[in-house]
Design an enzyme around this catalytic site. Sequence first.
Site, PDB file in Angstrom:
ATOM      1  N   LYS A 171     100.854  58.580  41.320  1.00 43.32           N
ATOM      2  CA  LYS A 171     100.079  58.248  40.325  1.00 43.32           C
ATOM      3  C   LYS A 171     100.306  59.340  39.385  1.00 43.32           C
ATOM      4  O   LYS A 171     100.601  60.523  39.769  1.00 43.32           O
ATOM      5  CB  LYS A 171      98.718  57.945  40.745  1.00 43.32           C
ATOM      6  CG  LYS A 171      97.767  57.023  39.664  1.00 43.32           C
ATOM      7  CD  LYS A 171      98.123  55.749  39.987  1.00 43.32           C
ATOM      8  CE  LYS A 171      97.310  54.882  38.926  1.00 43.32           C
ATOM      9  NZ  LYS A 171      97.214  53.560  39.219  1.00 43.32           N
TER      10      LYS A 171
HETATM   11  P1  NAD Z   1      92.899  48.533  30.248  1.00 41.23           P
HETATM   12  O1  NAD Z   1      92.943  49.752  29.664  1.00 41.23           O
HETATM   13  O2  NAD Z   1      93.869  47.342  29.805  1.00 41.23           O
HETATM   14  O3  NAD Z   1      91.554  47.785  30.298  1.00 41.23           O
HETATM   15  C1  NAD Z   1      90.589  48.518  30.832  1.00 41.23           C
HETATM   16  C2  NAD Z   1      89.178  47.574  30.655  1.00 41.23           C
HETATM   17  O4  NAD Z   1      87.965  48.298  30.734  1.00 41.23           O
HETATM   18  C3  NAD Z   1      89.048  47.466  29.085  1.00 41.23           C
HETATM   19  O5  NAD Z   1      88.577  46.190  28.581  1.00 41.23           O
HETATM   20  C4  NAD Z   1      87.798  48.700  28.745  1.00 41.23           C
HETATM   21  O6  NAD Z   1      86.920  48.311  27.483  1.00 41.23           O
HETATM   22  C5  NAD Z   1      87.055  48.400  30.050  1.00 41.23           C
HETATM   23  N1  NAD Z   1      86.353  49.530  30.450  1.00 41.23           N
HETATM   24  C6  NAD Z   1      86.601  50.785  30.403  1.00 41.23           C
HETATM   25  N2  NAD Z   1      85.289  51.434  30.462  1.00 41.23           N
HETATM   26  C7  NAD Z   1      84.486  50.901  30.943  1.00 41.23           C
HETATM   27  C8  NAD Z   1      83.246  50.919  31.527  1.00 41.23           C
HETATM   28  N3  NAD Z   1      82.642  52.081  31.742  1.00 41.23           N
HETATM   29  N4  NAD Z   1      82.418  49.670  31.513  1.00 41.23           N
HETATM   30  C9  NAD Z   1      83.013  48.383  31.445  1.00 41.23           C
HETATM   31  N5  NAD Z   1      84.255  48.247  30.984  1.00 41.23           N
HETATM   32  C10 NAD Z   1      84.912  49.371  30.648  1.00 41.23           C
HETATM   33  O7  NAD Z   1      93.441  48.860  31.872  1.00 41.23           O
HETATM   34  P2  NAD Z   1      93.750  47.881  33.011  1.00 41.23           P
HETATM   35  O8  NAD Z   1      95.390  47.972  33.182  1.00 41.23           O
HETATM   36  O9  NAD Z   1      93.401  46.291  32.770  1.00 41.23           O
HETATM   37  O10 NAD Z   1      93.224  48.421  34.384  1.00 41.23           O
HETATM   38  C11 NAD Z   1      91.796  48.176  34.717  1.00 41.23           C
HETATM   39  C12 NAD Z   1      91.817  48.681  36.260  1.00 41.23           C
HETATM   40  O11 NAD Z   1      92.731  47.921  37.114  1.00 41.23           O
HETATM   41  C13 NAD Z   1      91.939  50.121  36.568  1.00 41.23           C
HETATM   42  O12 NAD Z   1      91.123  50.729  37.774  1.00 41.23           O
HETATM   43  C14 NAD Z   1      93.515  50.178  36.915  1.00 41.23           C
HETATM   44  O13 NAD Z   1      93.510  51.243  37.528  1.00 41.23           O
HETATM   45  C15 NAD Z   1      93.501  48.794  37.716  1.00 41.23           C
HETATM   46  N6  NAD Z   1      94.805  48.310  37.901  1.00 41.23           N
HETATM   47  C16 NAD Z   1      95.682  48.198  36.889  1.00 41.23           C
HETATM   48  C17 NAD Z   1      96.876  47.504  37.242  1.00 41.23           C
HETATM   49  C18 NAD Z   1      97.837  47.027  36.036  1.00 41.23           C
HETATM   50  O14 NAD Z   1      98.922  46.613  36.362  1.00 41.23           O
HETATM   51  N7  NAD Z   1      97.540  47.484  34.768  1.00 41.23           N
HETATM   52  C19 NAD Z   1      97.519  47.400  38.612  1.00 41.23           C
HETATM   53  C20 NAD Z   1      96.482  47.800  39.328  1.00 41.23           C
HETATM   54  C21 NAD Z   1      95.329  48.229  39.166  1.00 41.23           C
END
Ligand code: NAD
Length: 437
Positions: free
Chosen positions: A127
């Site tokens: 990561k």
């Molecule tokens: P992103 O940046 O596209 O979206 C994050 C979302 O969370 C946004 O809508 C943001 O406004 C919201 N957010 C941020 N802080 C917040 C809070 N305090 N309360 C409520 N909402 C909040 O990110 P993503 O890629 O969708 O990732 C989200 C989660 O999924 C993370 O934990 C990430 O590690 C995990 N994840 C992502 C992927 C991927 O392929 N993108 C894969 C596995 C896991």
Amino acid sequence: MVSTQVSPTAISTNGTVQSSIAEPGRSLYDIAIEQFHLAADILDLDHGWRAILTHCKRELAVNFPVKMDDGSIEVFTGYRVQHNIARGPAKGGLRYHQNVSIDEVRALSMWMTWKCAVVNIPFGGAKGGITVDPKRLSLSELERMTRRFAAEISVLIGPDRDIPAPDVNTTPQIMAWILDTYSMNAGHSVPGVVTGKPVNVGGSVGRNEATGRGVVFAIQEACRRSGFALEGARVVVQGFGNVGSVAARMAAAAGASVVGISDVTGGIYNPKGLDMAAVVHHTAQDGSVRGFTGADAVTNAELLTLPCDILIPAALEKQITEQNADKVTARLIAEAANGPTTPEADTILHDKGVVVLPDIFANAGGVTVSYFEWVQALQAFAWSENEVNSRLQTIMVRAFNDVYEIAQEHNISMRTAALVLAVKRVVDATQTLGIFP
Ligand code: NAD
């Protein structure tokens, strides 16, 4: 007992990592280690194995300057950590967020090792990230920061070594800049160096939606095995980014009623079900769910305890804690985010009979299709979206059942069962390789 011949003198006595740069209090990495030891106890791993697996193999911290648009210079701090590479090249996302720290990156890299092992794809775990709020950067500052960071971590990354992907606040465009920076230095195009890149530079169809789609495949299989219907089930989703927005749309498409959604600005709730097309339209126009007229406004704290059947935390870590776990009404929690539930909350939920589909399984759809993208890049051959999605479904369903069998056999939670499966696969691979020299 599974034993090793590692000298205990080089490591701490309880198998935890002693770090000079650890944060005060309990970090996300401490939580990851706590979870690991539960599985290690069931596998009866000895001290040496625990020491190997609770240390990250490589940790790179970089401090680098970026020219800002106004001519000033800012120095940013970034990290790339490889937790384990016994099962294949290191794989894991890059996060741009003001809270990124070495301990957060360590935890996320360890979870990547387990995640790749749970779905049985040939990668280790890594990561990275930069401690920055990217929203305060212009597009050209974002590009310069990304390219310089890519150059700084190029000592570690590479298509056979370590392959980054998107995570919080990083996008396909950012992956394209990393790909281009790496390729410029190599002197030729190296599409396998990142995944989650745009389709027109070698990305895979279906990658953008893969994590959210995988979450819904996981929920569907959990519903099937536990005899409750997704059709008509009330779903609440925290986070409406790449993962949360797709999970919400696909859950609705599968017949669920999405009653609550939030993003960093707050949440919206309609007990009769949100009009998903209207919410998507509103967020595309306004940039957030705030102000959506077809629902009541709620806070993020309220959102997590709304009346519902399925809760999908899809934002950041440590959202379900001992403070609110007791008030969670969902029967099923699918962890789309990494680390949204603390160990204390896990215990409370387990005692209440709430099934938690753990992050290292539930959100593994992203890395699974990243694996497909990497394979397509290496073969220079693109698959159809149908092929991508149906292979993803096969892997998520198989992984669910692998984890479920272990959970039933040992009468343990799905999280501990997923860790038992993953840790055993990593230990087995390491045993086969042997410990060099
Ligand atoms: P992103 O940046 O596209 O979206 C994050 C979302 O969370 C946004 O809508 C943001 O406004 C919201 N957010 C941020 N802080 C917040 C809070 N305090 N309360 C409520 N909402 C909040 O990110 P993503 O890629 O969708 O990732 C989200 C989660 O999924 C993370 O934990 C990430 O590690 C995990 N994840 C992502 C992927 C991927 O392929 N993108 C894969 C596995 C896991």
